[in-house]
Design a protein around this motif. Sequence first.
Motif, mmCIF file in Angstrom:
data_model
loop_
_atom_site.group_PDB
_atom_site.id
_atom_site.type_symbol
_atom_site.label_atom_id
_atom_site.label_comp_id
_atom_site.label_asym_id
_atom_site.label_seq_id
_atom_site.Cartn_x
_atom_site.Cartn_y
_atom_site.Cartn_z
ATOM 1 N N LEU A 46 0.828 -1.199 0.000
ATOM 2 C CA LEU A 46 0.000 0.000 0.000
ATOM 3 C C LEU A 46 0.868 1.257 0.000
ATOM 4 O O LEU A 46 0.643 2.174 -0.783
ATOM 5 N N LEU A 47 1.867 1.282 0.870
ATOM 6 C CA LEU A 47 2.711 2.475 0.969
ATOM 7 C C LEU A 47 3.544 2.706 -0.289
ATOM 8 O O LEU A 47 3.664 3.842 -0.761
ATOM 9 N N ILE A 48 4.085 1.643 -0.853
ATOM 10 C CA ILE A 48 4.869 1.782 -2.085
ATOM 11 C C ILE A 48 3.987 2.291 -3.219
ATOM 12 O O ILE A 48 4.373 3.198 -3.965
ATOM 13 N N THR A 49 2.799 1.722 -3.330
ATOM 14 C CA THR A 49 1.865 2.157 -4.364
ATOM 15 C C THR A 49 1.489 3.621 -4.157
ATOM 16 O O THR A 49 1.467 4.413 -5.106
ATOM 17 N N TRP A 50 1.212 3.980 -2.916
ATOM 18 C CA TRP A 50 0.824 5.356 -2.613
ATOM 19 C C TRP A 50 1.940 6.339 -2.973
ATOM 20 O O TRP A 50 1.710 7.328 -3.653
ATOM 21 N N PHE A 51 3.141 6.035 -2.507
ATOM 22 C CA PHE A 51 4.248 6.951 -2.768
ATOM 23 C C PHE A 51 4.604 7.011 -4.244
ATOM 24 O O PHE A 51 4.864 8.089 -4.782
ATOM 25 N N SER A 52 4.622 5.877 -4.909
ATOM 26 C CA SER A 52 5.063 5.889 -6.304
ATOM 27 C C SER A 52 3.977 6.378 -7.260
ATOM 28 O O SER A 52 4.293 7.027 -8.255
ATOM 29 N N ASN A 53 2.727 6.097 -6.963
ATOM 30 C CA ASN A 53 1.659 6.505 -7.884
ATOM 31 C C ASN A 53 1.010 7.823 -7.485
ATOM 32 O O ASN A 53 0.943 8.741 -8.299
ATOM 33 N N HIS A 54 0.530 7.903 -6.279
ATOM 34 C CA HIS A 54 -0.217 9.097 -5.878
ATOM 35 C C HIS A 54 0.685 10.333 -5.821
ATOM 36 O O HIS A 54 0.371 11.348 -6.434
ATOM 37 N N ILE A 55 1.748 10.238 -5.089
ATOM 38 C CA ILE A 55 2.591 11.417 -4.916
ATOM 39 C C ILE A 55 3.243 11.833 -6.225
ATOM 40 O O ILE A 55 3.308 13.023 -6.539
ATOM 41 N N ARG A 56 3.668 10.860 -7.020
ATOM 42 C CA ARG A 56 4.351 11.191 -8.276
ATOM 43 C C ARG A 56 3.400 11.633 -9.382
ATOM 44 O O ARG A 56 3.860 12.167 -10.396
ATOM 45 N N SER A 57 2.104 11.426 -9.211
ATOM 46 C CA SER A 57 1.195 11.868 -10.266
ATOM 47 C C SER A 57 0.150 12.842 -9.733
ATOM 48 O O SER A 57 0.151 14.018 -10.115
ATOM 49 N N ILE A 58 -0.725 12.393 -8.858
ATOM 50 C CA ILE A 58 -1.823 13.228 -8.381
ATOM 51 C C ILE A 58 -1.305 14.460 -7.636
ATOM 52 O O ILE A 58 -1.755 15.581 -7.879
ATOM 53 N N ASP A 59 -0.356 14.254 -6.722
ATOM 54 C CA ASP A 59 0.180 15.398 -5.975
ATOM 55 C C ASP A 59 0.991 16.334 -6.869
ATOM 56 O O ASP A 59 0.998 17.550 -6.643
ATOM 57 N N MET A 60 1.661 15.784 -7.867
ATOM 58 C CA MET A 60 2.411 16.633 -8.791
ATOM 59 C C MET A 60 1.471 17.530 -9.592
ATOM 60 O O MET A 60 1.781 18.697 -9.844
ATOM 61 N N MET A 61 0.314 16.992 -9.992
ATOM 62 C CA MET A 61 -0.670 17.811 -10.708
ATOM 63 C C MET A 61 -1.160 18.941 -9.809
ATOM 64 O O MET A 61 -1.278 20.090 -10.250
ATOM 65 N N LEU A 62 -1.432 18.620 -8.555
ATOM 66 C CA LEU A 62 -1.865 19.641 -7.604
ATOM 67 C C LEU A 62 -0.772 20.691 -7.426
ATOM 68 O O LEU A 62 -1.050 21.889 -7.427
ATOM 69 N N GLY A 63 0.456 20.249 -7.275
ATOM 70 C CA GLY A 63 1.575 21.172 -7.104
ATOM 71 C C GLY A 63 1.706 22.121 -8.284
ATOM 72 O O GLY A 63 1.912 23.333 -8.101
#
Length: 70
Positions: A46-63
Amino acid sequence: MTDHYYTGYALHKAKHDWFKIKFSDIRTKLDAEGITPDVIILNNSLLITWFSNHIRSIDMMLGSFLKSKI
């Protein structure tokens, strides 16, 4: 996000809500079974998926969006 009318807010919130549910499910399993290889694998996955997918894509779009508002 809502202060700047971020159009991706609903998706972003849904992803965070999903993460909280999954994390809670793992916590319930941990409480029931203790620390087992299965619990460790589920948590790490779960954590690997979250960090690699969510932060690198969804959070980057928000940023990028928020950066454009400055």
